[in-house]
Design a protein around this motif. Structure first.
Motif, mmCIF file in Angstrom:
data_model
loop_
_atom_site.group_PDB
_atom_site.id
_atom_site.type_symbol
_atom_site.label_atom_id
_atom_site.label_comp_id
_atom_site.label_asym_id
_atom_site.label_seq_id
_atom_site.Cartn_x
_atom_site.Cartn_y
_atom_site.Cartn_z
ATOM 1 N N TYR A 1 -6.773 0.954 -6.941
ATOM 2 C CA TYR A 1 -7.306 1.550 -5.724
ATOM 3 C C TYR A 1 -8.258 0.571 -5.040
ATOM 4 O O TYR A 1 -9.131 -0.019 -5.686
ATOM 5 C CB TYR A 1 -8.060 2.839 -6.041
ATOM 6 C CG TYR A 1 -7.162 3.946 -6.527
ATOM 7 C CD1 TYR A 1 -6.424 4.706 -5.622
ATOM 8 C CD2 TYR A 1 -7.044 4.229 -7.882
ATOM 9 C CE1 TYR A 1 -5.591 5.719 -6.064
ATOM 10 C CE2 TYR A 1 -6.214 5.238 -8.339
ATOM 11 C CZ TYR A 1 -5.489 5.983 -7.420
ATOM 12 O OH TYR A 1 -4.665 6.989 -7.867
ATOM 13 N N ARG A 2 -8.056 0.398 -3.741
ATOM 14 C CA ARG A 2 -8.974 -0.394 -2.929
ATOM 15 C C ARG A 2 -9.743 0.568 -2.024
ATOM 16 O O ARG A 2 -9.121 1.360 -1.304
ATOM 17 C CB ARG A 2 -8.220 -1.422 -2.083
ATOM 18 C CG ARG A 2 -7.527 -2.493 -2.907
ATOM 19 C CD ARG A 2 -7.052 -3.653 -2.052
ATOM 20 N NE ARG A 2 -6.190 -3.265 -0.936
ATOM 21 C CZ ARG A 2 -5.152 -3.988 -0.514
ATOM 22 N NH1 ARG A 2 -4.850 -5.127 -1.130
ATOM 23 N NH2 ARG A 2 -4.438 -3.588 0.508
ATOM 24 N N GLU B 1 -7.164 3.168 -0.597
ATOM 25 C CA GLU B 1 -5.771 2.728 -0.604
ATOM 26 C C GLU B 1 -5.286 2.605 -2.046
ATOM 27 O O GLU B 1 -6.017 2.141 -2.916
ATOM 28 C CB GLU B 1 -5.628 1.351 0.051
ATOM 29 C CG GLU B 1 -6.030 1.285 1.506
ATOM 30 C CD GLU B 1 -6.007 -0.144 2.022
ATOM 31 O OE1 GLU B 1 -5.644 -0.337 3.187
ATOM 32 O OE2 GLU B 1 -6.346 -1.063 1.240
ATOM 33 N N ARG B 2 -4.059 3.020 -2.277
ATOM 34 C CA ARG B 2 -3.392 2.762 -3.551
ATOM 35 C C ARG B 2 -2.422 1.598 -3.327
ATOM 36 O O ARG B 2 -1.536 1.674 -2.481
ATOM 37 C CB ARG B 2 -2.643 3.984 -4.049
ATOM 38 C CG ARG B 2 -1.985 3.791 -5.418
ATOM 39 C CD ARG B 2 -1.196 5.011 -5.860
ATOM 40 N NE ARG B 2 -2.062 6.157 -6.064
ATOM 41 C CZ ARG B 2 -1.836 7.371 -5.574
ATOM 42 N NH1 ARG B 2 -0.769 7.577 -4.799
ATOM 43 N NH2 ARG B 2 -2.645 8.375 -5.831
ATOM 44 N N VAL B 3 -2.592 0.506 -4.070
ATOM 45 C CA VAL B 3 -1.834 -0.713 -3.812
ATOM 46 C C VAL B 3 -1.155 -1.203 -5.083
ATOM 47 O O VAL B 3 -1.720 -1.120 -6.180
ATOM 48 C CB VAL B 3 -2.753 -1.813 -3.222
ATOM 49 C CG1 VAL B 3 -3.901 -2.133 -4.173
ATOM 50 C CG2 VAL B 3 -1.985 -3.061 -2.861
ATOM 51 N N THR C 1 -12.386 4.672 3.240
ATOM 52 C CA THR C 1 -10.925 4.639 3.202
ATOM 53 C C THR C 1 -10.481 4.187 1.821
ATOM 54 O O THR C 1 -10.969 3.174 1.296
ATOM 55 C CB THR C 1 -10.366 3.683 4.271
ATOM 56 O OG1 THR C 1 -10.782 4.137 5.564
ATOM 57 C CG2 THR C 1 -8.852 3.624 4.209
ATOM 58 N N VAL D 1 0.868 -1.177 0.000
ATOM 59 C CA VAL D 1 0.000 0.000 0.000
ATOM 60 C C VAL D 1 0.906 1.229 0.000
ATOM 61 O O VAL D 1 1.628 1.487 0.966
ATOM 62 C CB VAL D 1 -0.924 0.004 1.224
ATOM 63 C CG1 VAL D 1 -1.758 1.297 1.261
ATOM 64 C CG2 VAL D 1 -1.837 -1.216 1.212
ATOM 65 N N GLU E 1 -0.137 4.427 -0.506
ATOM 66 C CA GLU E 1 -0.784 5.605 0.072
ATOM 67 C C GLU E 1 -2.176 5.212 0.555
ATOM 68 O O GLU E 1 -2.823 4.342 -0.041
ATOM 69 C CB GLU E 1 -0.885 6.721 -0.969
ATOM 70 C CG GLU E 1 -1.234 8.069 -0.393
ATOM 71 C CD GLU E 1 -1.104 9.193 -1.413
ATOM 72 O OE1 GLU E 1 -1.481 10.335 -1.063
ATOM 73 O OE2 GLU E 1 -0.643 8.931 -2.540
ATOM 74 N N SER E 2 -2.624 5.847 1.630
ATOM 75 C CA SER E 2 -3.952 5.554 2.166
ATOM 76 C C SER E 2 -4.526 6.826 2.775
ATOM 77 O O SER E 2 -3.801 7.580 3.431
ATOM 78 C CB SER E 2 -3.867 4.456 3.221
ATOM 79 O OG SER E 2 -5.132 4.211 3.802
ATOM 80 N N TRP E 3 -5.804 7.084 2.524
ATOM 81 C CA TRP E 3 -6.427 8.255 3.099
ATOM 82 C C TRP E 3 -7.924 8.008 3.316
ATOM 83 O O TRP E 3 -8.509 7.117 2.708
ATOM 84 C CB TRP E 3 -6.207 9.486 2.227
ATOM 85 C CG TRP E 3 -6.822 9.431 0.854
ATOM 86 C CD1 TRP E 3 -8.020 9.950 0.465
ATOM 87 C CD2 TRP E 3 -6.263 8.826 -0.319
ATOM 88 N NE1 TRP E 3 -8.242 9.720 -0.870
ATOM 89 C CE2 TRP E 3 -7.167 9.031 -1.385
ATOM 90 C CE3 TRP E 3 -5.072 8.129 -0.578
ATOM 91 C CZ2 TRP E 3 -6.937 8.555 -2.670
ATOM 92 C CZ3 TRP E 3 -4.835 7.668 -1.873
ATOM 93 C CH2 TRP E 3 -5.768 7.882 -2.900
ATOM 94 N N GLN E 4 -8.483 8.819 4.176
ATOM 95 C CA GLN E 4 -9.908 8.679 4.472
ATOM 96 C C GLN E 4 -10.662 9.894 3.984
ATOM 97 O O GLN E 4 -10.236 11.042 4.168
ATOM 98 C CB GLN E 4 -10.139 8.492 5.978
ATOM 99 C CG GLN E 4 -11.575 8.098 6.325
ATOM 100 C CD GLN E 4 -11.713 7.695 7.780
ATOM 101 O OE1 GLN E 4 -11.368 8.461 8.671
ATOM 102 N NE2 GLN E 4 -12.225 6.497 8.028
#
Length: 430
Positions: A420-421, A122-124, A120, A109, A111-114
């Motif tokens: 993106y998740r 996530e870029r994975v 939420t 992951v 990057e992750s943001w809310q």
């Protein structure tokens, strides 16, 4: 799979068989994309052992390839790129070990943001899929590309040059042995077992969506063809017209060491320096020692008027010389007006591959590093460090000089894309 390979080698319906090969690679890619890191690392460990255990067999196959190209009148630089030695095989195996030791990029992951609505995002990192690698002369590319694609969860179709045909097959046997030992599909690393050049065109077509990315490793004509004909994205560099600029502030001993290594360590690699630029303000003390050193090392020097005046052995440089990748013991040299003159020359004549400055002046070095628009820029180091292994990647699948997705040495991480998740709790869009 064995019957399939024999059919191709027997000159059967090549288009249909290549399409089937891509289909098998696609199926293998789906398995690899979900394979746990430990399983991929077991395969890499087995590959390393197989390469070391079969070194004599690889060398014997390579010796046959070398005899054949020598009989065909190949250049010394080409023969050097083709030739394997015990040390080069050890280096190949060491590269596999380094690739195994690096973190698995798949699933990372980045990057992750809310969001305000509570979701939420996530870029994975995920694999690219099936990678086609078309290469010439250097058989070690088979191992480098195979293990990097394996580590990054991609299947790969390797099409080696006819000159390294035997060497590549011997190396490929080690790669498939490692896959078998780890319980992974052999089609994950496939070598096209034919010298038929029609296979290249078929790969460039994308094989009906069977190939996601093409990576060419070879001379200018091969790369130009790939970039002109490929129907899928390409990671490549056309040529390595690389420069070493020696600033007036440079220490002479360091400059001599770097210039000699950058040009003469291995003249046939894409990271070799092809042009020497010397600051006019320091030319009185640096130009003559640098030129004489190169000449005495067996390097032909082609220079502008200032360089020609240093030594009668210097040949006049033509306009073409400033744009030439020699891949041989030849270098073009000229005097420029400081770091601005060096940057202007690189912008006008460079190939955006690798360029270096030798300087003690921190401001001059910073300006060069910031303004030279190349994939790799170095301060007080040889251009021959343009190599994935030297960057800590274990190996490289190539050097990319484009600006989309990957640039510079293409290692395992660069062989992934992302998705993106998104995690929700029942949100709907108003």
């Amino acid at each position: 799979m064995t019957a399939f390979l024999k059919a191709i080698d027997g000159n059967a319906d090549l288009p249909a068989l290549m399409t089937e090969l891509a289909s098998q690679a696609r199926a293998a890619a789906r398995v690899l994309a979900l394979a746990p890191p430990a399983q991929k690392d077991r395969a890499l460990e087995a590959i390393e052992r197989a390469i070391r255990a079969n070194a004599a067999k690889i060398l014997a196959a390579n010796a046959e390839d070398v005899v054949e190209v020598k009989a065909g009148g190949a250049t010394s630089a080409f023969i050097d790129r083709l030739t394997l030695t015990p040390a080069r095989i050890d280096s190949m195996a060491d590269g596999v070990a380094t690739v195994r030791a690096i973190p698995d990029p798949v699933g990372t992951v980045t990057e992750s943001w809310q969001r305000p609505n509570g979701m939420t995002i996530e870029r994975v990192r995920v694999p690219l899929g099936v990678i086609g690698v078309i290469f010439e002369s250097r058989p070690n590319v088979a191992a480098d590309a195979g293990v990097l694609c394996l580590k990054s969860g991609n299947a790969v179709i390797l099409r080696g040059g006819s000159d390294s045909f035997r060497s590549c097959r011997a190396i490929h046997e080690c790669l498939t042995q490692g896959l078998r030992e780890a319980g992974l599909p052999e089609a994950a690393i496939t070598l096209v077992p034919t010298r038929d050049r029609a296979a290249v065109g078929l790969m460039l077509s994308g094989l009906n969506g069977g190939i996601d990315v093409i990576v060419p490793r070879g001379g200018k004509s091969l790369v130009a063809r790939v970039e002109a004909e490929a129907r899928v994205p390409v990671f490549a560099h056309l040529e390595g017209v690389n420069h070493v600029y020696v600033d007036a502030s440079a220490k002479l001993d360091m400059a001599k060491s770097i210039v000699l290594n950058a040009k003469m360590r291995r003249t046939g690699v894409c990271g070799a320096a092809e042009t020497l630029l010397v600051d006019r303000a320091g030319a009185a003390t640096t130009l003559k020692p640098l030129v004489e050193m190169l000449l005495e090392s067996g390097c032909e020097v082609r220079g502008d008027d200032a360089v020609q005046n240093i030594d009668v052995r210097v040949k006049p440089a033509t306009d073409e010389d400033w744009d030439t990748e020699y891949l041989d013991a030849v270098i073009a040299a000229r005097v420029v007006d400081g770091v601005d003159g060096a940057i202007a020359h690189v912008q006008n004549h460079g190939s955006r591959h690798t360029d270096a400055i030798v300087a003690e002046d921190a401001k001059a070095a910073e300006k060069f590093l910031n303004e030279v628009d190349s994939a790799i820029v170095l301060h007080n180091a040889s251009t021959q460090f343009a190599d994935g292994g030297e960057f800590g990647f274990g190996a490289e699948i190539g050097i990319a000089t484009g600006k989309f997705h990957a640039r510079g040495p293409v290692g395992a991480e660069q062989l992934t894309t992302f998705k993106y998740r998104v995690h929700g709790t029942g949100q709907t869009r108003p």
